[in-house]
Design an enzyme around this catalytic site. Structure first.
Site, PDB file in Angstrom:
ATOM      1  N   HIS A  59      -5.137  18.395  12.549  1.00 44.15           N
ATOM      2  CA  HIS A  59      -6.054  17.329  12.946  1.00 44.15           C
ATOM      3  C   HIS A  59      -5.491  16.516  14.108  1.00 44.15           C
ATOM      4  O   HIS A  59      -5.404  15.286  14.052  1.00 44.15           O
ATOM      5  CB  HIS A  59      -6.360  16.438  11.748  1.00 44.15           C
ATOM      6  CG  HIS A  59      -6.963  17.173  10.601  1.00 44.15           C
ATOM      7  ND1 HIS A  59      -6.198  17.928   9.715  1.00 44.15           N
ATOM      8  CD2 HIS A  59      -8.245  17.304  10.187  1.00 44.15           C
ATOM      9  CE1 HIS A  59      -6.996  18.479   8.811  1.00 44.15           C
ATOM     10  NE2 HIS A  59      -8.232  18.115   9.070  1.00 44.15           N
ATOM     11  N   HIS A 191     -19.479  17.256   5.711  1.00 41.18           N
ATOM     12  CA  HIS A 191     -19.143  15.879   6.064  1.00 41.18           C
ATOM     13  C   HIS A 191     -19.315  15.679   7.562  1.00 41.18           C
ATOM     14  O   HIS A 191     -19.160  16.607   8.354  1.00 41.18           O
ATOM     15  CB  HIS A 191     -17.725  15.494   5.635  1.00 41.18           C
ATOM     16  CG  HIS A 191     -16.606  16.218   6.283  1.00 41.18           C
ATOM     17  ND1 HIS A 191     -16.441  17.591   6.251  1.00 41.18           N
ATOM     18  CD2 HIS A 191     -15.528  15.752   6.993  1.00 41.18           C
ATOM     19  CE1 HIS A 191     -15.334  17.941   6.873  1.00 41.18           C
ATOM     20  NE2 HIS A 191     -14.772  16.849   7.351  1.00 41.18           N
TER      21      HIS A 191
END
Length: 282
Positions: A59, A191
């Protein structure tokens, strides 16, 4: 010959790591999720695996946008846990498996997967939000991390992730030492964390994805990035990494037995967990 014993797919999220570190595992919001990992943890302990191969996405912690690899493999002896902004987590460094990792690297490159090979590696919540839920500390097995680009265009396709899993299975089967190996894919389900669709969750699609992954993985391998985003939100493109674990199982060719299936969606993302054991071929 090394043995593939089974595979796991799981959501990952920094919120899971925060809840674990804060001791919130028995609260109403988190107990159903944390309890769901107990059978998987027990199964892994019973299998006494030597290596867990984890296919996940970083990430923007280990890799940045100026040098973001399509596929990257960690070859280090020891991998620290990345500080993602709250200070170092109270977790031990993760042991690697350089000999096995180099074998897998040579095997995958031989099958035209152009890997970035990282002789220094650190792990963010893509791995470390889940590892404490499935293993005791100190860590009882080595980890071989394979990071997949789900962030910066051009992304690998879902089919490429499926083929990656198949190639991983072949690499396992061609390793001489008697290692016991499991494969885990870690990526978020539905999401979206930005824009007008912030907070979007689609439990019906998440459950359908799990059904298709079990019964018709080749159908999922044809899905596009756009379809994943439209059905599950922008960040749910991470789901394509789940195809790697299923590709590994499919390449093995044996029957699978379900160890766990769980889904929980109380917050900003759908949390999914599945685990399959391979029945040995005669």
């Amino acid at each position: 010959m090394a043995t593939l014993v089974g595979a796991i797919a799981s959501s990952h999220a920094p919120s899971i790591a925060f809840a674990y570190d804060a001791g919130l595992g028995n609260t109403p919001e988190w107990k159903p999720l944390f309890d769901a990992y107990a059978p998987v943890k027990a199964w892994l302990a019973d299998q006494a695996i030597d290596v867990l191969i984890v296919v996940y996405n970083d990430h923007l912690n280990r890799f940045q946008l100026d040098t973001y690899p399509t596929f990257a493999m960690g070859l280090a002896d020891l991998m620290p846990v990345l500080d993602e902004g709250r200070g170092p987590r109270p977790l031990p460094d993760v042991p690697g498996c350089p000999d096995f990792a180099w074998h897998c690297a040579r095997s995958l490159v031989g099958e035209e997967f152009d890997l970035t090979l990282c002789q220094e590696m650190a792990l963010d919540h893509g791995v470390m939000s889940i590892l404490p839920l499935i293993a005791a500390q100190p860590w009882p097995f080595a980890v071989l991390p394979i990071a997949v680009n789900v962030i910066q265009e051009p992304l690998p396709t879902p089919r490429r992730c499926y083929k990656l899993g198949q190639a991983i299975a072949r690499a396992i089967q061609s390793y001489d030492p008697q290692f016991r190996v499991a494969v885990m894919s870690a990526g978020g389900m539905s999401h979206q964390l930005h824009g007008s669709a912030f907070g979007f969750v689609n439990p019906a699609w998440d459950q359908r994805f799990i059904d298709l992954l079990r019964d018709h993985p080749e159908e999922l391998a044809t899905i596009t990035h756009t379809e994943l985003i439209e059905r599950g939100g922008a960040e749910s493109v991470e789901l394509m990494v789940w195809l790697a674990m299923r590709g590994a199982l499919k390449e093995h060719g044996g029957q699978i037995r379900e160890i766990q299936r769980h889904y929980w969606a109380p917050m900003l993302t759908g949390y999914g967990l599945i685990a399959y054991e391979l029945e040995r071929l005669s």
